[in-house]
Design an enzyme around this catalytic site. Structure first.
Site, PDB file in Angstrom:
ATOM      1  CD  GLU A  18      26.682   2.928   6.428  1.00 54.27           C
ATOM      2  OE1 GLU A  18      26.557   1.746   6.751  1.00 54.27           O
ATOM      3  OE2 GLU A  18      26.033   3.848   6.941  1.00 54.27           O
ATOM      4  CB  CYS A  62      24.358   6.292   9.429  1.00 58.41           C
ATOM      5  SG  CYS A  62      23.628   5.053   8.366  1.00 58.41           S
ATOM      6  CB  THR A  98      14.563   2.773   3.843  1.00 62.32           C
ATOM      7  OG1 THR A  98      15.258   1.536   3.993  1.00 62.32           O
ATOM      8  CG2 THR A  98      13.203   2.663   4.496  1.00 62.32           C
ATOM      9  CG  HIS A 118      20.816   8.528  11.053  1.00 61.87           C
ATOM     10  ND1 HIS A 118      21.295   8.824   9.800  1.00 61.87           N
ATOM     11  CD2 HIS A 118      20.522   7.204  11.052  1.00 61.87           C
ATOM     12  CE1 HIS A 118      21.298   7.716   9.064  1.00 61.87           C
ATOM     13  NE2 HIS A 118      20.832   6.730   9.799  1.00 61.87           N
ATOM     14  CG  ASP A 140      -1.857   1.111   1.323  1.00 63.08           C
ATOM     15  OD1 ASP A 140      -1.726   2.047   0.512  1.00 63.08           O
ATOM     16  OD2 ASP A 140      -2.749   1.064   2.186  1.00 63.08           O
TER      17      ASP A 140
HETATM   18  N1  COA Z   1      -0.839   3.281   5.893  1.00 68.78           N
HETATM   19  C1  COA Z   1      -0.157   3.974   6.847  1.00 68.78           C
HETATM   20  N2  COA Z   1       0.830   3.424   7.608  1.00 68.78           N
HETATM   21  C2  COA Z   1       1.163   2.149   7.374  1.00 68.78           C
HETATM   22  C3  COA Z   1       0.508   1.365   6.400  1.00 68.78           C
HETATM   23  C4  COA Z   1      -0.533   1.986   5.640  1.00 68.78           C
HETATM   24  N3  COA Z   1      -1.200   1.315   4.695  1.00 68.78           N
HETATM   25  N4  COA Z   1       1.046   0.135   6.413  1.00 68.78           N
HETATM   26  C5  COA Z   1       2.020   0.138   7.369  1.00 68.78           C
HETATM   27  N5  COA Z   1       2.088   1.351   7.948  1.00 68.78           N
HETATM   28  C6  COA Z   1       2.984   1.791   9.003  1.00 68.78           C
HETATM   29  C7  COA Z   1       3.192   0.786  10.100  1.00 68.78           C
HETATM   30  O1  COA Z   1       2.181   0.858  11.079  1.00 68.78           O
HETATM   31  C8  COA Z   1       4.557   1.204  10.615  1.00 68.78           C
HETATM   32  O2  COA Z   1       4.428   2.320  11.445  1.00 68.78           O
HETATM   33  P1  COA Z   1       5.016   2.284  12.949  1.00 68.78           P
HETATM   34  O3  COA Z   1       6.491   2.027  12.807  1.00 68.78           O
HETATM   35  O4  COA Z   1       4.740   3.656  13.464  1.00 68.78           O
HETATM   36  O5  COA Z   1       4.317   1.188  13.659  1.00 68.78           O
HETATM   37  C9  COA Z   1       5.280   1.673   9.354  1.00 68.78           C
HETATM   38  O6  COA Z   1       4.266   1.951   8.398  1.00 68.78           O
HETATM   39  C10 COA Z   1       6.210   0.625   8.760  1.00 68.78           C
HETATM   40  O7  COA Z   1       5.480  -0.536   8.616  1.00 68.78           O
HETATM   41  P2  COA Z   1       6.140  -1.927   8.991  1.00 68.78           P
HETATM   42  O8  COA Z   1       5.150  -3.000   8.807  1.00 68.78           O
HETATM   43  O9  COA Z   1       6.816  -1.847  10.332  1.00 68.78           O
HETATM   44  O10 COA Z   1       7.235  -1.954   7.831  1.00 68.78           O
HETATM   45  P3  COA Z   1       8.360  -2.952   7.482  1.00 68.78           P
HETATM   46  O11 COA Z   1       8.261  -4.261   8.161  1.00 68.78           O
HETATM   47  O12 COA Z   1       8.358  -2.970   6.003  1.00 68.78           O
HETATM   48  O13 COA Z   1       9.712  -2.254   8.035  1.00 68.78           O
HETATM   49  C11 COA Z   1      11.461  -0.662   8.328  1.00 68.78           C
HETATM   50  C12 COA Z   1       9.968  -0.860   8.102  1.00 68.78           C
HETATM   51  C13 COA Z   1      11.773   0.786   8.553  1.00 68.78           C
HETATM   52  C14 COA Z   1      11.890  -1.460   9.565  1.00 68.78           C
HETATM   53  C15 COA Z   1      12.211  -1.159   7.073  1.00 68.78           C
HETATM   54  O14 COA Z   1      11.950  -0.276   6.028  1.00 68.78           O
HETATM   55  C16 COA Z   1      13.727  -1.291   7.242  1.00 68.78           C
HETATM   56  O15 COA Z   1      14.203  -2.327   7.655  1.00 68.78           O
HETATM   57  N6  COA Z   1      14.482  -0.249   6.849  1.00 68.78           N
HETATM   58  C17 COA Z   1      15.931  -0.273   6.860  1.00 68.78           C
HETATM   59  C18 COA Z   1      16.571  -0.138   8.243  1.00 68.78           C
HETATM   60  C19 COA Z   1      16.376   1.144   8.867  1.00 68.78           C
HETATM   61  O16 COA Z   1      16.075   2.095   8.197  1.00 68.78           O
HETATM   62  N7  COA Z   1      16.620   1.184  10.179  1.00 68.78           N
HETATM   63  C20 COA Z   1      16.427   2.387  10.957  1.00 68.78           C
HETATM   64  C21 COA Z   1      17.493   2.649  11.981  1.00 68.78           C
HETATM   65  S1  COA Z   1      19.014   3.230  11.292  1.00 68.78           S
END
Ligand code: COA
Length: 393
Positions: free
Chosen positions: A84, A116, A157, A238, A29
């Site tokens: 990195e 980072c 991301t 960050h 979505d």
């Molecule tokens: N509408 C609105 N929000 C939505 C949605 C929708 N249709 N579907 C999901 N979301 C929200 C979730 O509720 C969640 O919000 P929350 O974190 O406030 O609970 C967010 O979107 C992400 O959804 P999630 O299911 O947790 O996503 P994911 O399993 O795909 O993982 C990350 C998200 C960020 C963990 C993933 O992109 C990642 O691993 N990124 C790389 C690592 C990173 O950036 N780490 C950060 C520290 S440096």
């Protein structure tokens, strides 16, 4: 004598993928990206771009500014290159950069790594050097390409970008305070073994560790400094994705900022998120693109305003530090250049993104020329016998 950031500019690749296009093709979505992680687009590098070309392109406005003001570059006697996305296990990427920029040979050059976070280590080292030798300047660059496996949560991301900063005495942009809060903890939230071109990440765990680290670094900061949460006007975090800053800011404010409304808290960070929402993650450069975003996109005069910075590098090291905007800082901004660079990026469709993602640098030792894709002044022209060949246009 104040020491800090005298000038700052950033660069990102000339191609971008709209996350709605990604969502339409991977079954997600789109609101998960635009609302859930707070991202709209991500920059995608061409085959003729890498951390060196992006860093060199980020330096162009700084060197042009120095030339226009008749300052010359001989005072730059150190380059600290944070990344990195290293291109060589031995030779520092900054040595190529030094050559492309035609800087004085009397210049030490080194590469720094801690996920980072390392641009902040570079910045802190630079301020210490300048405090010792105030007539000298340090060029700090942060340049990275965030790359995850396809069809993983990290894919949305991705992004890329480079920041260049001149660190000097009597800075014309941001005076940095010596007191900082630091927290180091051995965790496996994000890492990239030498044999991989994409990062491994335990995404949800990494967001938890980030939040724990911001709290710990802040607690240490409070041991080192008299400043309280209420002394800060703006915050830069960050930015692996922009929602992370909102989570971190609310987490830090919790218990520290009873008198501030949710809107007031949002106003302390919203301008710093504008560029990241459309470039995506740029690892070491991300928080500093956040600073540029705050400066370029705030109409108010920020002179005298205090900014809190939280730099995080997985693995993990976090640092909270502070700076104050200097009177007349507006004359040092490169806002128009940044905005026209972002506006001129070519949007990719999903098939084009897949093709660009699939490009791998040849490793056979042969002679390879790369097609011209980037609009930047500096590009990677090819690879010959395992040597990278850069050119200026
Ligand atoms: N509408 C609105 N929000 C939505 C949605 C929708 N249709 N579907 C999901 N979301 C929200 C979730 O509720 C969640 O919000 P929350 O974190 O406030 O609970 C967010 O979107 C992400 O959804 P999630 O299911 O947790 O996503 P994911 O399993 O795909 O993982 C990350 C998200 C960020 C963990 C993933 O992109 C990642 O691993 N990124 C790389 C690592 C990173 O950036 N780490 C950060 C520290 S440096």
């Amino acid at each position: 004598m104040p020491v800090g950031i005298d000038d700052i500019s950033f660069y990102t690749a000339n191609f971008s993928l709209d996350l709605q296009e990604l969502a339409a093709n991977n079954g997600s979505d789109a609101a998960k990206y635009t609302v859930g992680i707070g991202q709209e687009r991500m920059s995608v590098p061409g085959a003729d771009e890498d951390v060196v070309t992006m860093a060199a392109n980020a330096c162009v406005p700084l060197l042009e500014g120095m030339a226009q003001r008749g300052e010359g570059t001989n005072a730059i006697n150190t380059i600290l290159f944070a990344t990195e996305t290293g291109i060589d296990q031995s030779k520092a990427a900054g040595v190529y950069l030094h050559s492309l920029l035609k800087l004085n040979p009397r210049c030490r050059v080194v590469e720094l790594k801690q996920a980072c976070y390392s641009a902040t280590a570079a910045l802190q080292l630079a301020t210490a050097w300048v405090a010792r030798k105030p007539q000298e300047k340090v060029l700090v660059v942060a340049s990275d390409i965030a790359r995850y496996d396809r069809q993983t949560p990290g894919e949305a991301t991705q992004g890329c970008g480079a920041v260049a900063m001149i660190v000097s005495a009597n800075p014309r942009l941001v005076a940095l305070d010596p007191e900082t809060g630091i927290h180091t903890e051995d965790v496996m939230d994000f890492w990239r073994p030498n044999y991989r071109s994409t990062a491994l990440v335990d995404g949800k765990y990494s967001t938890k560790v980030y939040l724990r680290c911001v709290r710990s670094a802040w607690q240490d900061f409070q041991q080192q400094s008299q400043l309280q949460f209420g002394n800060f006007d703006y915050f830069c975090y960050h930015l692996p994705f922009s929602r992370m800053a909102q989570k971190a800011h609310n987490h830090l404010a919790n218990g520290n900022a009873h008198e501030l409304s949710a809107q007031a808290l949002e106003d302390q960070i919203s301008s710093s998120l504008i560029y990241n929402r459309i470039t995506g993650n740029s690892y070491t450069a991300a928080m500093y693109i956040g600073l540029i975003s705050l400066l370029d996109n705030t109409a108010l005069d920020l002179a005298g305003k205090r900014v809190g910075f939280f730099s995080y590098g997985s693995g993990s090291v976090g640092e909270f530090f502070t700076g104050t905007l200097v009177d007349g800082y507006q004359s040092m901004l490169h806002s128009e250049g940044h905005q026209s660079m972002l506006a001129s990026r070519k949007p990719l469709n999903y098939a084009e993104y897949q093709t660009m993602y699939g490009f791998e640098v040849p490793v056979d030792g042969g002679d390879h020329a790369f097609a011209e894709q980037t609009n930047g002044k500096f590009r990677l022209a090819g690879i010959s016998q395992h040597k990278r060949l850069y050119e200026a246009r």
